[in-house]
Design a protein around this motif. Structure first.
Motif, PDB file in Angstrom:
ATOM      1  N   VAL A 148     -33.888 -62.326 -50.672  1.00 44.47           N
ATOM      2  CA  VAL A 148     -33.253 -63.585 -50.301  1.00 44.47           C
ATOM      3  C   VAL A 148     -31.741 -63.447 -50.346  1.00 44.47           C
ATOM      4  CG1 VAL A 148     -32.849 -65.967 -51.023  1.00 44.47           C
ATOM      5  CG2 VAL A 148     -35.159 -65.055 -51.008  1.00 44.47           C
ATOM      6  N   LEU A 149     -31.225 -62.803 -51.391  1.00 44.99           N
ATOM      7  CA  LEU A 149     -29.779 -62.623 -51.515  1.00 44.99           C
ATOM      8  C   LEU A 149     -29.246 -61.756 -50.385  1.00 44.99           C
ATOM      9  CD1 LEU A 149     -27.193 -63.154 -53.042  1.00 44.99           C
ATOM     10  CD2 LEU A 149     -27.713 -61.188 -54.518  1.00 44.99           C
ATOM     11  N   GLN A 150     -29.981 -60.708 -50.041  1.00 46.03           N
ATOM     12  CA  GLN A 150     -29.596 -59.867 -48.890  1.00 46.03           C
ATOM     13  C   GLN A 150     -29.458 -60.727 -47.640  1.00 46.03           C
ATOM     14  OE1 GLN A 150     -32.557 -56.813 -48.399  1.00 46.03           O
ATOM     15  NE2 GLN A 150     -31.503 -55.363 -49.741  1.00 46.03           N
ATOM     16  N   GLU A 151     -30.466 -61.555 -47.379  1.00 44.49           N
ATOM     17  CA  GLU A 151     -30.480 -62.387 -46.183  1.00 44.49           C
ATOM     18  C   GLU A 151     -29.317 -63.374 -46.184  1.00 44.49           C
ATOM     19  OE1 GLU A 151     -34.301 -64.198 -46.097  1.00 44.49           O
ATOM     20  OE2 GLU A 151     -35.354 -62.346 -45.595  1.00 44.49           O
ATOM     21  N   MET A 152     -29.040 -63.934 -47.346  1.00 40.80           N
ATOM     22  CA  MET A 152     -27.945 -64.898 -47.452  1.00 40.80           C
ATOM     23  C   MET A 152     -26.600 -64.230 -47.164  1.00 40.80           C
ATOM     24  SD  MET A 152     -29.078 -67.117 -50.803  1.00 40.80           S
ATOM     25  CE  MET A 152     -27.680 -68.234 -50.675  1.00 40.80           C
ATOM     26  N   ILE A 153     -26.421 -63.038 -47.718  1.00 46.30           N
ATOM     27  CA  ILE A 153     -25.167 -62.309 -47.491  1.00 46.30           C
ATOM     28  C   ILE A 153     -25.020 -61.939 -46.027  1.00 46.30           C
ATOM     29  CG2 ILE A 153     -23.933 -60.147 -47.962  1.00 46.30           C
ATOM     30  CD1 ILE A 153     -25.151 -60.239 -50.797  1.00 46.30           C
ATOM     31  N   VAL A 154     -26.079 -61.393 -45.443  1.00 47.77           N
ATOM     32  CA  VAL A 154     -26.043 -60.996 -44.030  1.00 47.77           C
ATOM     33  C   VAL A 154     -25.746 -62.202 -43.143  1.00 47.77           C
ATOM     34  CG1 VAL A 154     -27.429 -60.141 -42.091  1.00 47.77           C
ATOM     35  CG2 VAL A 154     -27.545 -58.984 -44.309  1.00 47.77           C
ATOM     36  N   ASN A 155     -26.396 -63.333 -43.414  1.00 45.35           N
ATOM     37  CA  ASN A 155     -26.167 -64.536 -42.608  1.00 45.35           C
ATOM     38  C   ASN A 155     -24.738 -65.045 -42.733  1.00 45.35           C
ATOM     39  OD1 ASN A 155     -28.663 -64.830 -41.318  1.00 45.35           O
ATOM     40  ND2 ASN A 155     -29.557 -65.921 -43.051  1.00 45.35           N
ATOM     41  N   LYS A 156     -24.184 -64.946 -43.938  1.00 42.85           N
ATOM     42  CA  LYS A 156     -22.798 -65.378 -44.146  1.00 42.85           C
ATOM     43  C   LYS A 156     -21.828 -64.548 -43.303  1.00 42.85           C
ATOM     44  CE  LYS A 156     -22.806 -68.671 -47.375  1.00 42.85           C
ATOM     45  NZ  LYS A 156     -22.171 -70.004 -47.197  1.00 42.85           N
ATOM     46  N   VAL A 157     -21.981 -63.223 -43.344  1.00 37.08           N
ATOM     47  CA  VAL A 157     -21.043 -62.375 -42.600  1.00 37.08           C
ATOM     48  C   VAL A 157     -21.286 -62.468 -41.098  1.00 37.08           C
ATOM     49  CG1 VAL A 157     -20.581 -60.800 -44.510  1.00 37.08           C
ATOM     50  CG2 VAL A 157     -22.494 -60.309 -42.993  1.00 37.08           C
ATOM     51  N   GLU A 183     -22.313 -65.164 -39.567  1.00 41.26           N
ATOM     52  CA  GLU A 183     -21.737 -66.454 -39.180  1.00 41.26           C
ATOM     53  C   GLU A 183     -20.221 -66.354 -39.028  1.00 41.26           C
ATOM     54  OE1 GLU A 183     -22.086 -69.861 -37.631  1.00 41.26           O
ATOM     55  OE2 GLU A 183     -23.901 -69.389 -38.775  1.00 41.26           O
ATOM     56  N   LYS A 184     -19.586 -65.625 -39.951  1.00 40.97           N
ATOM     57  CA  LYS A 184     -18.133 -65.448 -39.898  1.00 40.97           C
ATOM     58  C   LYS A 184     -17.711 -64.666 -38.666  1.00 40.97           C
ATOM     59  CE  LYS A 184     -13.828 -65.162 -41.320  1.00 40.97           C
ATOM     60  NZ  LYS A 184     -12.923 -66.339 -41.234  1.00 40.97           N
ATOM     61  N   LEU A 224     -27.460 -64.993 -33.919  1.00 39.97           N
ATOM     62  CA  LEU A 224     -26.259 -64.341 -34.474  1.00 39.97           C
ATOM     63  C   LEU A 224     -26.466 -62.834 -34.542  1.00 39.97           C
ATOM     64  CD1 LEU A 224     -25.403 -66.811 -37.380  1.00 39.97           C
ATOM     65  CD2 LEU A 224     -24.022 -66.426 -35.330  1.00 39.97           C
ATOM     66  N   LEU A 225     -27.647 -62.439 -34.986  1.00 42.95           N
ATOM     67  CA  LEU A 225     -27.952 -61.005 -35.071  1.00 42.95           C
ATOM     68  C   LEU A 225     -27.962 -60.373 -33.684  1.00 42.95           C
ATOM     69  CD1 LEU A 225     -28.680 -58.602 -36.814  1.00 42.95           C
ATOM     70  CD2 LEU A 225     -31.082 -59.333 -36.750  1.00 42.95           C
ATOM     71  N   LYS A 226     -28.466 -61.111 -32.695  1.00 47.57           N
ATOM     72  CA  LYS A 226     -28.472 -60.594 -31.312  1.00 47.57           C
ATOM     73  C   LYS A 226     -27.035 -60.375 -30.827  1.00 47.57           C
ATOM     74  CE  LYS A 226     -30.351 -59.793 -27.164  1.00 47.57           C
ATOM     75  NZ  LYS A 226     -31.115 -60.833 -26.455  1.00 47.57           N
ATOM     76  N   GLU A 227     -26.130 -61.281 -31.173  1.00 45.58           N
ATOM     77  CA  GLU A 227     -24.730 -61.117 -30.789  1.00 45.58           C
ATOM     78  C   GLU A 227     -24.123 -59.877 -31.449  1.00 45.58           C
ATOM     79  OE1 GLU A 227     -22.946 -62.622 -28.549  1.00 45.58           O
ATOM     80  OE2 GLU A 227     -24.589 -63.971 -28.021  1.00 45.58           O
ATOM     81  N   ALA A 228     -24.511 -59.618 -32.697  1.00 44.35           N
ATOM     82  CA  ALA A 228     -24.028 -58.422 -33.382  1.00 44.35           C
ATOM     83  C   ALA A 228     -24.555 -57.155 -32.707  1.00 44.35           C
ATOM     84  CB  ALA A 228     -24.455 -58.449 -34.853  1.00 44.35           C
ATOM     85  N   VAL A 229     -25.812 -57.197 -32.306  1.00 40.16           N
ATOM     86  CA  VAL A 229     -26.413 -56.059 -31.599  1.00 40.16           C
ATOM     87  C   VAL A 229     -25.673 -55.798 -30.294  1.00 40.16           C
ATOM     88  CG1 VAL A 229     -28.476 -55.302 -30.335  1.00 40.16           C
ATOM     89  CG2 VAL A 229     -28.710 -56.273 -32.631  1.00 40.16           C
ATOM     90  N   LYS A 230     -25.392 -56.858 -29.548  1.00 42.79           N
ATOM     91  CA  LYS A 230     -24.694 -56.724 -28.263  1.00 42.79           C
ATOM     92  C   LYS A 230     -23.273 -56.177 -28.452  1.00 42.79           C
ATOM     93  CE  LYS A 230     -25.266 -60.297 -25.465  1.00 42.79           C
ATOM     94  NZ  LYS A 230     -25.444 -61.708 -25.016  1.00 42.79           N
ATOM     95  N   ASP A 231     -22.663 -56.531 -29.573  1.00 39.57           N
ATOM     96  CA  ASP A 231     -21.298 -56.108 -29.837  1.00 39.57           C
ATOM     97  C   ASP A 231     -21.211 -54.678 -30.357  1.00 39.57           C
ATOM     98  OD1 ASP A 231     -18.487 -56.246 -30.273  1.00 39.57           O
ATOM     99  OD2 ASP A 231     -18.836 -56.838 -32.360  1.00 39.57           O
ATOM    100  N   LEU A 232     -22.138 -54.312 -31.228  1.00 39.04           N
ATOM    101  CA  LEU A 232     -22.011 -53.051 -31.963  1.00 39.04           C
ATOM    102  C   LEU A 232     -22.904 -51.922 -31.459  1.00 39.04           C
ATOM    103  CD1 LEU A 232     -21.871 -54.607 -35.540  1.00 39.04           C
ATOM    104  CD2 LEU A 232     -19.951 -53.791 -34.164  1.00 39.04           C
TER     105      LEU A 232
END
Length: 293
Positions: free
Chosen positions: A51-60, A62-63, A112-120
């Motif tokens: 859960v903490l992993q997911e929360m951290i990943v979602n925070k970054v 989102e930023k 959000l994760l899809k946008e990261a995939v498209k970017d990186l």
């Protein structure tokens, strides 16, 4: 919806992790349980760390990518699920331990994760060429579904005698969703996962206006297929955008690709773990050297 549901069961726990203190969670004849006690117990479990992993990943995420995912986009995808399940939508949510709000939250996380995939996840020309080999523009077909091979053979014989495909669909097809429309079904391409693979394979071999001259055995019975519209494949350069989207969609199903992308996101996220007991919570992505950073 299954992919969207991944990780949803832990969202409720995430709220607990985020708001620890001395407030009482529960009382018993043997004493009370505070949020601090609950947090201390939960953080030692694998589910708590996840859960903490997911929360951290979602925070970054989102930023870094929050401005690329609008509420309108989230609502559009949410409504597509709602329309897909119709009157059973609420029961589907309930059976998966979800609410409308938690579904929206997970949809946003995935976008959000899809946008990261498209970017990186950079796509090379070789990647495009490889995807182009399997590329098939959307085709439109009509089909007649029957339960017995003999009936399918009879349909084909009548087609050879000049009978109209649409009329035969209304007469013989057991597919109530398409028979009254001449057997016509929604356009599809090679990425479609709802149609039988043998059905797609047989359909793609047909030229426009042609039909299958032997019955096609599928999981649903026997089908006779007619190609109504088959756009030319054209040049690869005309489909670059579609090809990239296909690759990115595949990447979203690859644990290796996603791990690589999340690692890059976290490295840019300036994450610091303040709780020493959880200092290694991101080791899956950053390695044991991550420590408390």
């Amino acid at each position: 919806m299954k992919k969207v549901l991944i990780g949803l069961a832990s969202i409720a726990m995430a709220l607990t992790l985020a708001a620890c203190g001395n407030k009482t969670v529960a009382t018993t004849s043997g004493g009370k349980i505070t949020q601090d006690e609950y947090y201390s117990s939960l953080k030692d479990t694998s589910s708590g760390k996840q859960v903490l992993q997911e929360m951290i990943v979602n925070k970054v995420l989102e930023k870094q990518y929050g401005d690329k995912v609008s509420k309108k986009t989230v609502t559009k995808q949410y409504n597509s699920y709602k329309d897909q399940y119709g009157s059973s939508f609420k029961s589907v949510l309930s059976s998966n331990g979800m609410t409308a709000s938690s579904l929206r939250t997970q949809i946003r996380s995935n976008l959000l994760l899809k946008e990261a995939v498209k970017d990186l996840d950079k796509i090379s020309n070789a990647d495009l060429k490889k995807e182009w080999e399997n590329y098939q523009p959307k085709v439109t077909v009509a089909q007649i579904l029957v339960s017995k091979k003999d009936t399918a053979d009879k349909v084909i014989d009548e087609l050879k005698d000049g009978k109209d495909f649409s009329d035969l669909a209304k007469k013989y097809s057991t597919d109530s969703s398409s028979k009254n429309n001449g057997g016509k079904i929604a356009a599809f391409d090679d990425t479609n996962t709802t149609l039988d693979s043998d059905f797609k394979k047989a359909a793609f071999k047909l030229d426009e206006g042609k039909y299958t001259t032997t019955p096609v055995k599928t999981e649903y019975g026997y089908q006779v297929i007619k190609m109504l519209k088959k756009p030319a494949k054209g040049k690869m350069s005309d489909h670059t955008k579609d090809l990239k989207e296909r690759i990115w969609t595949d990447d979203m199903s690859s644990s290796t690709k996603l791990r690589s992308v999340i690692t890059k996101v976290l490295k840019k996220g300036n994450v610091t773990i303040k709780d020493n007991d959880l200092k290694n919570v991101l080791d899956d992505y950053l390695g044991s050297s991550s420590s408390s950073k």
